[in-house]
Design a protein around this motif. Structure first.
Motif, PDB file in Angstrom:
ATOM      1  N   ASN A 114       3.053   2.058  -0.256  1.00  0.00           N
ATOM      2  CA  ASN A 114       3.257   3.044   0.807  1.00  0.00           C
ATOM      3  C   ASN A 114       3.859   2.404   2.043  1.00  0.00           C
ATOM      4  N   THR A 115       3.407   1.169   2.337  1.00  0.00           N
ATOM      5  CA  THR A 115       3.922   0.450   3.489  1.00  0.00           C
ATOM      6  C   THR A 115       4.177  -1.001   3.122  1.00  0.00           C
TER       7      THR A 115
ATOM      8  N   VAL B  78      12.701   3.134   8.103  1.00  0.00           N
ATOM      9  CA  VAL B  78      11.900   2.849   6.915  1.00  0.00           C
ATOM     10  C   VAL B  78      12.675   1.929   5.984  1.00  0.00           C
TER      11      VAL B  78
ATOM     12  N   VAL C  66       9.494   3.505   1.979  1.00  0.00           N
ATOM     13  CA  VAL C  66       8.381   2.588   2.186  1.00  0.00           C
ATOM     14  C   VAL C  66       8.253   2.376   3.688  1.00  0.00           C
ATOM     15  N   GLY C  67       7.115   2.755   4.251  1.00  0.00           N
ATOM     16  CA  GLY C  67       6.908   2.586   5.677  1.00  0.00           C
ATOM     17  C   GLY C  67       6.852   1.113   6.063  1.00  0.00           C
ATOM     18  N   ILE C  68       7.330   0.807   7.265  1.00  0.00           N
ATOM     19  CA  ILE C  68       7.324  -0.583   7.753  1.00  0.00           C
ATOM     20  C   ILE C  68       6.217  -0.710   8.777  1.00  0.00           C
ATOM     21  N   ARG C  69       5.175  -1.451   8.425  1.00  0.00           N
ATOM     22  CA  ARG C  69       3.982  -1.561   9.248  1.00  0.00           C
ATOM     23  C   ARG C  69       4.297  -2.298  10.565  1.00  0.00           C
TER      24      ARG C  69
ATOM     25  N   GLN D 283      11.690   7.262  12.895  1.00  0.00           N
ATOM     26  CA  GLN D 283      11.149   6.029  12.344  1.00  0.00           C
ATOM     27  C   GLN D 283      12.153   5.415  11.384  1.00  0.00           C
TER      28      GLN D 283
ATOM     29  N   THR E 158       4.631  -5.043   5.057  1.00  0.00           N
ATOM     30  CA  THR E 158       4.495  -5.828   6.292  1.00  0.00           C
ATOM     31  C   THR E 158       5.776  -6.612   6.552  1.00  0.00           C
TER      32      THR E 158
END
Length: 278
Positions: A173-174, A160, A246-249, A158, A176
């Motif tokens: 956390n994520t 990020v 930071v997760g990428i939605r 993934q 957009t």
């Protein structure tokens, strides 16, 4: 004869080419004339010595033929033992450092008789290295099947957003695409497939990043993110401990695969070692 032609093309000098192929100058000139008679056209223009258009076209094919011949010789010589000769892998520096170093070290321990080389290439460059006979395997980002190459899965990962702990996004956390597009994005160069896929993802959402910085390596992305000069979009496996993930939605996982044309014994041993998985 083809090797003589390729050597003359590389040196642009009959005498230097003669030294490299261990022939006399007249013998080199004769071979070039014989080759020109065979193809029915001039391959070199003289004064100064340079390739004609026909010579340029033949050079590409001659290099491929010679590379394939060398691979065939190595394969035949290695058939009597498990592995021997050389193994050349083309892949990105990032992939080698973060996912392959332990495998490379283990391979060298198990098969010390194999001379191993790693070529630093982008996805397209790695594929071309295999097609041109410069590499046995290409470990690269997968987008679609390649008409002339076979591929096997290696890993999924993934991408990020990596930010300084003081960055405004660090508390999330994520993130957009609509929020991310407002940031100064630290991305790899435009020639990379990773950059293309990220920009295509934004475009699919009718978005275009306002500010981007093109960088030549993940290391450079990380350094600038540390300095709070932007948000680095990097593979999760390359995330350093001092940056926040930071997760990428909505950004799908990437697939890394191994491309090849044919497997000589050393490459077969490499496959058994790394145990590719989907």
């Amino acid at each position: 004869m083809l090797q003589t032609f390729v050597t003359v093309a590389a040196t642009r000098n009959i005498s230097r080419a003669a030294e490299q192929v261990h022939l006399s100058q007249p013998a080199v000139s004769l071979q070039i004339k014989q080759l020109e008679a065979t193809v029915g056209t001039a391959l070199f223009a003289r004064h100064p010595l340079r390739l004609t258009d026909a010579g340029e076209h033949l050079l590409v094919n001659a290099q491929q033929i010679l590379a394939q011949w060398q691979q065939t010789l190595e394969f035949v010589q290695a058939e009597q033992s498990l592995v021997a000769g050389k193994l050349t892998i083309a892949c990105s520096d990032t992939l080698m450092r973060f996912t392959l170093l332990d495998k490379i070290a283990l391979f060298n321990q198990q098969f010390p008789q194999v001379h191993m080389s790693i070529l630093n290439r982008t996805t397209h460059g790695a594929q071309q290295a295999v097609l041109m006979g410069e590499a046995d395997l290409a470990i690269a980002l997968y987008e679609q099947d390649h008409a002339k190459l076979i591929h096997r899965p290696l890993l999924e990962y993934q991408e990020v957003a990596a930010v300084n702990p003081q960055h405004a996004l660090a508390a999330q956390n994520t993130v957009t695409a609509h929020r991310l597009v407002q940031e100064n994005l630290l991305l790899l160069e435009e020639r990379t497939l990773s950059r293309k896929l990220i920009m295509d993802w934004f475009a699919s959402k009718q978005l275009r990043p306002e500010k981007t910085m093109s960088l030549g390596s993940v290391d450079a992305q990380v350094v600038l993110a540390r300095l709070q000069l932007g948000v680095a979009i990097i593979p999760e496996f390359a995330l350093p401990e001092d940056l926040v993930r930071v997760g990428i939605r909505g950004l799908r996982k990437r697939k890394m695969v191994i491309f090849y044309q044919r497997l000589k014994p050393a490459a077969q041993a490499w496959f058994r070692l790394i145990e590719p998985r989907g």
